[in-house]
Design a protein around this motif. Structure first.
Motif, PDB file in Angstrom:
ATOM      1  N   THR A  33       0.832  -1.210   0.000  1.00 36.69           N
ATOM      2  CA  THR A  33       0.000   0.000   0.000  1.00 36.69           C
ATOM      3  C   THR A  33       0.862   1.255   0.000  1.00 36.69           C
ATOM      4  OG1 THR A  33      -0.210  -0.098   2.408  1.00 36.69           O
ATOM      5  CG2 THR A  33      -1.986  -1.065   1.100  1.00 36.69           C
ATOM      6  N   ASP A  34       2.030   1.223   0.654  1.00 40.37           N
ATOM      7  CA  ASP A  34       2.939   2.374   0.588  1.00 40.37           C
ATOM      8  C   ASP A  34       3.447   2.577  -0.830  1.00 40.37           C
ATOM      9  OD1 ASP A  34       2.644   2.890   3.247  1.00 40.37           O
ATOM     10  OD2 ASP A  34       4.496   1.881   3.856  1.00 40.37           O
ATOM     11  N   TRP A  35       3.596   1.494  -1.560  1.00 42.01           N
ATOM     12  CA  TRP A  35       4.099   1.572  -2.937  1.00 42.01           C
ATOM     13  C   TRP A  35       3.052   2.126  -3.891  1.00 42.01           C
ATOM     14  CZ3 TRP A  35       3.234  -2.200  -7.108  1.00 42.01           C
ATOM     15  CH2 TRP A  35       4.021  -1.938  -8.223  1.00 42.01           C
ATOM     16  N   ILE A  36       1.761   1.801  -3.695  1.00 39.64           N
ATOM     17  CA  ILE A  36       0.742   2.210  -4.652  1.00 39.64           C
ATOM     18  C   ILE A  36      -0.053   3.436  -4.213  1.00 39.64           C
ATOM     19  CG2 ILE A  36       0.446  -0.107  -5.552  1.00 39.64           C
ATOM     20  CD1 ILE A  36      -2.190  -0.246  -4.004  1.00 39.64           C
ATOM     21  N   THR A  37       0.289   4.068  -3.107  1.00 36.83           N
ATOM     22  CA  THR A  37      -0.451   5.248  -2.679  1.00 36.83           C
ATOM     23  C   THR A  37      -0.256   6.366  -3.700  1.00 36.83           C
ATOM     24  OG1 THR A  37       1.412   5.888  -1.297  1.00 36.83           O
ATOM     25  CG2 THR A  37      -0.443   4.837  -0.204  1.00 36.83           C
ATOM     26  N   PRO A  38      -1.317   7.145  -3.935  1.00 39.90           N
ATOM     27  CA  PRO A  38      -1.192   8.224  -4.917  1.00 39.90           C
ATOM     28  C   PRO A  38      -0.266   9.324  -4.408  1.00 39.90           C
ATOM     29  CG  PRO A  38      -3.338   8.286  -3.850  1.00 39.90           C
ATOM     30  CD  PRO A  38      -2.645   7.035  -3.366  1.00 39.90           C
ATOM     31  N   VAL A  39       0.208  10.104  -5.334  1.00 39.24           N
ATOM     32  CA  VAL A  39       1.113  11.205  -5.028  1.00 39.24           C
ATOM     33  C   VAL A  39       0.341  12.297  -4.301  1.00 39.24           C
ATOM     34  CG1 VAL A  39       2.613  12.955  -6.046  1.00 39.24           C
ATOM     35  CG2 VAL A  39       2.492  10.680  -7.049  1.00 39.24           C
ATOM     36  N   ASP A  40       0.959  12.894  -3.298  1.00 38.26           N
ATOM     37  CA  ASP A  40       0.336  13.996  -2.571  1.00 38.26           C
ATOM     38  C   ASP A  40       0.437  15.258  -3.418  1.00 38.26           C
ATOM     39  OD1 ASP A  40      -0.777  15.634  -0.667  1.00 38.26           O
ATOM     40  OD2 ASP A  40       1.068  15.816   0.500  1.00 38.26           O
ATOM     41  N   HIS A  41      -0.690  15.710  -3.944  1.00 36.65           N
ATOM     42  CA  HIS A  41      -0.695  16.871  -4.828  1.00 36.65           C
ATOM     43  C   HIS A  41      -0.518  18.185  -4.070  1.00 36.65           C
ATOM     44  CE1 HIS A  41      -1.717  14.554  -8.346  1.00 36.65           C
ATOM     45  NE2 HIS A  41      -2.644  13.929  -7.650  1.00 36.65           N
ATOM     46  N   TYR A  42      -0.629  18.159  -2.761  1.00 34.08           N
ATOM     47  CA  TYR A  42      -0.547  19.383  -1.973  1.00 34.08           C
ATOM     48  C   TYR A  42       0.793  19.525  -1.258  1.00 34.08           C
ATOM     49  CZ  TYR A  42      -5.469  19.350  -2.956  1.00 34.08           C
ATOM     50  OH  TYR A  42      -6.672  19.322  -3.603  1.00 34.08           O
ATOM     51  N   ARG A  43       1.790  18.750  -1.670  1.00 33.87           N
ATOM     52  CA  ARG A  43       3.103  18.861  -1.054  1.00 33.87           C
ATOM     53  C   ARG A  43       3.804  20.137  -1.551  1.00 33.87           C
ATOM     54  NH1 ARG A  43       4.032  15.850  -5.547  1.00 33.87           N
ATOM     55  NH2 ARG A  43       6.014  16.134  -6.580  1.00 33.87           N
ATOM     56  N   ILE A  44       4.889  20.493  -0.923  1.00 33.63           N
ATOM     57  CA  ILE A  44       5.660  21.675  -1.314  1.00 33.63           C
ATOM     58  C   ILE A  44       6.339  21.370  -2.644  1.00 33.63           C
ATOM     59  CG2 ILE A  44       7.597  23.153  -0.698  1.00 33.63           C
ATOM     60  CD1 ILE A  44       6.914  22.555   2.229  1.00 33.63           C
ATOM     61  N   PRO A  45       6.227  22.265  -3.628  1.00 28.62           N
ATOM     62  CA  PRO A  45       6.830  22.011  -4.940  1.00 28.62           C
ATOM     63  C   PRO A  45       8.348  21.917  -4.855  1.00 28.62           C
ATOM     64  CG  PRO A  45       5.386  23.929  -5.027  1.00 28.62           C
ATOM     65  CD  PRO A  45       5.490  23.514  -3.602  1.00 28.62           C
ATOM     66  N   GLU A  46       8.911  21.130  -5.752  1.00 30.63           N
ATOM     67  CA  GLU A  46      10.358  20.957  -5.798  1.00 30.63           C
ATOM     68  C   GLU A  46      10.900  21.562  -7.088  1.00 30.63           C
ATOM     69  OE1 GLU A  46      10.838  16.772  -5.612  1.00 30.63           O
ATOM     70  OE2 GLU A  46      10.144  16.629  -3.549  1.00 30.63           O
TER      71      GLU A  46
END
Length: 80
Positions: A33-46
């Motif tokens: 489940t850690d591998w397939i969790t969706p990307v957090d769209h609200y994280r700080i941009p890189e």
């Protein structure tokens, strides 16, 4: 009532084996489940990415409203 030590040890071994297999199954599902969790769209941009809205103080008034509307118009105009 006769209690057999050999039978008790077999049950204890079975319970321990079952517990170990359940723990292994649980942790393998957790890794999956850690591998397939969706990307957090609200994280700080890189990198060079910039958030469109955020980190601004909210000022009441028409100046703030114009600035927000203008930024939104530029956002839709450039499609970024």
């Amino acid at each position: 009532m006769v209690l057999s030590l050999r039978r008790g040890l077999k049950w204890l071994r079975l319970v321990i084996l079952f517990g170990v297999l359940v723990c292994m199954f649980f942790f393998s599902l957790r890794l999956f489940t850690d591998w397939i969790t969706p990307v957090d769209h609200y994280r700080i941009p890189e990198g060079h990415a910039v958030k469109v809205f955020g980190g601004q103080k909210v000022n009441e008034g028409s100046e703030h409203r114009i600035a927000v509307l203008e930024r939104l118009r530029f956002f839709y105009w450039y499609g970024e």
